[in-house]
Design a protein around this motif. Structure first.
Motif, PDB file in Angstrom:
ATOM      1  N   GLY A  15      -0.122  59.138  55.592  1.00  0.00           N
ATOM      2  CA  GLY A  15       0.857  59.184  56.655  1.00  0.00           C
ATOM      3  C   GLY A  15       2.265  58.825  56.228  1.00  0.00           C
ATOM      4  N   SER A  16       2.423  58.386  54.952  1.00  0.00           N
ATOM      5  CA  SER A  16       3.748  57.980  54.468  1.00  0.00           C
ATOM      6  C   SER A  16       4.144  58.677  53.175  1.00  0.00           C
ATOM      7  N   LEU A  17       3.328  58.500  52.145  1.00  0.00           N
ATOM      8  CA  LEU A  17       3.695  58.986  50.809  1.00  0.00           C
ATOM      9  C   LEU A  17       2.497  59.655  50.148  1.00  0.00           C
ATOM     10  N   THR A  18       2.751  60.749  49.452  1.00  0.00           N
ATOM     11  CA  THR A  18       1.706  61.343  48.627  1.00  0.00           C
ATOM     12  C   THR A  18       1.507  60.464  47.389  1.00  0.00           C
ATOM     13  N   LEU A 340       3.630  46.319  51.599  1.00  0.00           N
ATOM     14  CA  LEU A 340       4.921  46.640  52.214  1.00  0.00           C
ATOM     15  C   LEU A 340       5.159  45.819  53.480  1.00  0.00           C
ATOM     16  N   THR A 341       4.068  45.444  54.177  1.00  0.00           N
ATOM     17  CA  THR A 341       4.230  44.657  55.406  1.00  0.00           C
ATOM     18  C   THR A 341       4.743  43.243  55.124  1.00  0.00           C
ATOM     19  N   GLU A 342       4.660  42.798  53.861  1.00  0.00           N
ATOM     20  CA  GLU A 342       5.268  41.505  53.503  1.00  0.00           C
ATOM     21  C   GLU A 342       6.796  41.627  53.530  1.00  0.00           C
ATOM     22  N   LEU A 343       7.300  42.829  53.261  1.00  0.00           N
ATOM     23  CA  LEU A 343       8.747  43.070  53.267  1.00  0.00           C
ATOM     24  C   LEU A 343       9.246  43.507  54.636  1.00  0.00           C
ATOM     25  N   GLU A 344       8.384  44.213  55.382  1.00  0.00           N
ATOM     26  CA  GLU A 344       8.746  44.708  56.729  1.00  0.00           C
ATOM     27  C   GLU A 344       7.504  44.601  57.619  1.00  0.00           C
ATOM     28  N   PRO A 345       7.435  43.534  58.450  1.00  0.00           N
ATOM     29  CA  PRO A 345       6.219  43.281  59.227  1.00  0.00           C
ATOM     30  C   PRO A 345       5.894  44.344  60.282  1.00  0.00           C
ATOM     31  N   ASP A 346       6.901  45.056  60.775  1.00  0.00           N
ATOM     32  CA  ASP A 346       6.638  46.074  61.803  1.00  0.00           C
ATOM     33  C   ASP A 346       5.971  47.290  61.149  1.00  0.00           C
ATOM     34  N   PRO A 347       4.693  47.583  61.489  1.00  0.00           N
ATOM     35  CA  PRO A 347       3.970  48.666  60.810  1.00  0.00           C
ATOM     36  C   PRO A 347       4.665  50.030  60.910  1.00  0.00           C
ATOM     37  N   ALA A 348       5.247  50.330  62.079  1.00  0.00           N
ATOM     38  CA  ALA A 348       5.903  51.635  62.255  1.00  0.00           C
ATOM     39  C   ALA A 348       7.111  51.777  61.329  1.00  0.00           C
ATOM     40  N   ILE A 349       7.922  50.708  61.246  1.00  0.00           N
ATOM     41  CA  ILE A 349       9.088  50.747  60.352  1.00  0.00           C
ATOM     42  C   ILE A 349       8.626  50.771  58.899  1.00  0.00           C
ATOM     43  N   SER A 350       7.583  49.989  58.609  1.00  0.00           N
ATOM     44  CA  SER A 350       7.046  49.937  57.249  1.00  0.00           C
ATOM     45  C   SER A 350       6.602  51.326  56.774  1.00  0.00           C
ATOM     46  N   MET A 351       5.932  52.073  57.662  1.00  0.00           N
ATOM     47  CA  MET A 351       5.491  53.434  57.299  1.00  0.00           C
ATOM     48  C   MET A 351       6.679  54.372  57.151  1.00  0.00           C
ATOM     49  N   GLN A 353       9.712  53.631  56.356  1.00  0.00           N
ATOM     50  CA  GLN A 353      10.557  53.236  55.212  1.00  0.00           C
ATOM     51  C   GLN A 353       9.720  52.973  53.960  1.00  0.00           C
ATOM     52  N   ALA A 354       8.539  53.587  53.893  1.00  0.00           N
ATOM     53  CA  ALA A 354       7.597  53.258  52.813  1.00  0.00           C
ATOM     54  C   ALA A 354       8.197  53.444  51.418  1.00  0.00           C
ATOM     55  N   GLY A 355       8.978  54.503  51.236  1.00  0.00           N
ATOM     56  CA  GLY A 355       9.538  54.772  49.907  1.00  0.00           C
ATOM     57  C   GLY A 355      10.439  53.654  49.396  1.00  0.00           C
ATOM     58  N   PRO A 356      11.522  53.335  50.112  1.00  0.00           N
ATOM     59  CA  PRO A 356      12.400  52.251  49.666  1.00  0.00           C
ATOM     60  C   PRO A 356      11.697  50.902  49.570  1.00  0.00           C
ATOM     61  N   LEU A 357      10.781  50.624  50.501  1.00  0.00           N
ATOM     62  CA  LEU A 357      10.052  49.355  50.463  1.00  0.00           C
ATOM     63  C   LEU A 357       9.163  49.271  49.218  1.00  0.00           C
ATOM     64  N   LEU A 358       8.551  50.393  48.873  1.00  0.00           N
ATOM     65  CA  LEU A 358       7.693  50.408  47.681  1.00  0.00           C
ATOM     66  C   LEU A 358       8.518  50.177  46.417  1.00  0.00           C
TER      67      LEU A 358
END
Length: 372
Positions: A15-18, A340-351, A353-358
């Motif tokens: 749902g976020s990244l291949t 990633l949820t350690e950096l952004e707790p909101d799951p929707a935002i985390s998904m 913004q998955a690329g930059p957070l990763l």
């Protein structure tokens, strides 16, 4: 001191990244902290959706075929080919992604297109076929797949049984004599991360039916229909590990196509050339969208970690969310996991913004394991 060389062997973040994007983002983050770091990317998959993409990333040629989707409408499905080895992913033809939003067809969805995709691989000259099964919209025991390959399923009036698992309750005769003769000369490997039997409390309808839109009545009907189907094709194979994979397509492949079952991640690591990549690595980074209890049961990160630990190479995990305690990670061979949820707790935002957070998570890995 040995020069660091990192192998990024992670699955997709669904749902976020291949898997390819995961490797790219991890590499970017690592190199921000350690410029010029040697990083090798080997996207992995466990037989489910993303398996063809992983093979293509490893150098296989992407091929496409027009086949029947799970509702019978034509879809474009991809498979991968290198020499005489093909990687076929049933979800490409018969996966949930081919259903319109909110539309399910638990009793009538068909694997016919998966059979057509296997046929395309045969026509391309494949002698070894890795058949990745998972992510299916279907619970037809592989009857549609077998029909596409030349089998005939008839009711008491001698008429063809309608597509899907539900109508198998009316099956009176299964004629496998017309199956494509080329199948006899092919090594067909059933690659799956599940080892469920076909029916019963751990069978395909009961365990996976609800995610395909089946009601409790549908589940009971499918279980009865598949039990009847197996009584005609061969009841013994219904209890084999993997028979219940992808709505029972595993059973069809085992009972009629001479397939052999292997854990999907083991097969894919072989096919992708993981062992030689591991020889070159000093640290392995693996992961997937959610590191949880399911991960430990045959998912890609567990297979990567087990192989790396056997070779004495340290493993670090990345994930969208982490639902395993440190002791479970340690037991699996993963020294530490970065979520990633350690950096952004909101799951929707985390998904979203998955690329930059990763990339940020990878920077932390570089500082903790590689810098200095």
């Amino acid at each position: 001191m040995e020069t660091a060389r990192v192998l990024v062997a992670a699955d997709k973040f669904k749902g976020s990244l291949t898997a390819v994007q995961v490797a790219e983002r991890v590499t970017a983050g690592l190199r921000r902290v350690v410029p010029g770091l040697a990083v090798e990317a080997l996207p992995v998959a466990d037989g489910g959706d993303g398996t063809v993409a992983a093979a293509v990333a490893a150098g296989f040629e992407r091929r496409e075929a027009r086949v029947a989707g799970p509702l019978g409408d034509p879809v474009t499905a991809a498979y991968a080919l290198r020499g005489d080895t093909a990687v076929v992913e049933m979800a490409e033809a018969s996966g949930l992604q081919h259903l319109p939003d909110g539309v399910f067809a638990p009793l009538t969805a068909t694997t016919y297109g998966s059979g057509e995709l296997l046929k395309a691989a045969l026509e391309a000259g494949a002698r070894t076929i890795v058949f990745g099964v998972g992510g299916s919209a279907t619970t037809d025991g592989g009857a549609g797949m077998l029909a596409a390959l030349g089998a005939r399923f008839l009711d008491a009036d001698g008429k063809p049984v309608a597509p899907g698992g539900g109508p198998l309750a009316t099956l009176a005769e299964a004629d496998l004599s017309g199956l494509d003769p080329r199948l006899a000369d092919v090594d067909l490997i059933l690659a799956s991360d599940v080892d469920n039997p076909l029916t019963g409390p751990k069978g395909a309808p009961e365990v996976y039916g609800r995610q395909k839109g089946a009601s409790e009545e549908d589940i009971a009907a499918l279980d009865a229909a598949l039990t009847h189907y197996a009584s005609i094709l061969g009841p013994d194979a219904a209890a084999l590990p993997g028979a219940g994979a992808a709505g029972g397509i595993g059973y069809g492949a085992l009972v009629a196509l001479g397939a052999r079952f292997r854990p999907g991640i083991e097969v894919m690591l072989d096919v992708l050339g993981f062992a030689s990549a591991l020889d070159r690595a000093t640290l392995v980074i693996t992961g997937e969208g959610s590191l949880d209890e399911q991960t430990l049961h045959g998912k890609a990160p567990a297979g990567v970690a087990a192989a790396a630990r056997a070779a004495g190479i340290g493993v670090v995990g990345v994930c969208g969310r982490l639902a395993l305690p440190p002791e479970a990670l340690e037991k699996a061979g993963i020294r530490r996991a970065y979520a990633l949820t350690e950096l952004e707790p909101d799951p929707a935002i985390s998904m979203a913004q998955a690329g930059p957070l990763l990339e940020r998570a990878a920077e932390s890995i570089a500082r903790d394991f590689l810098a200095g």
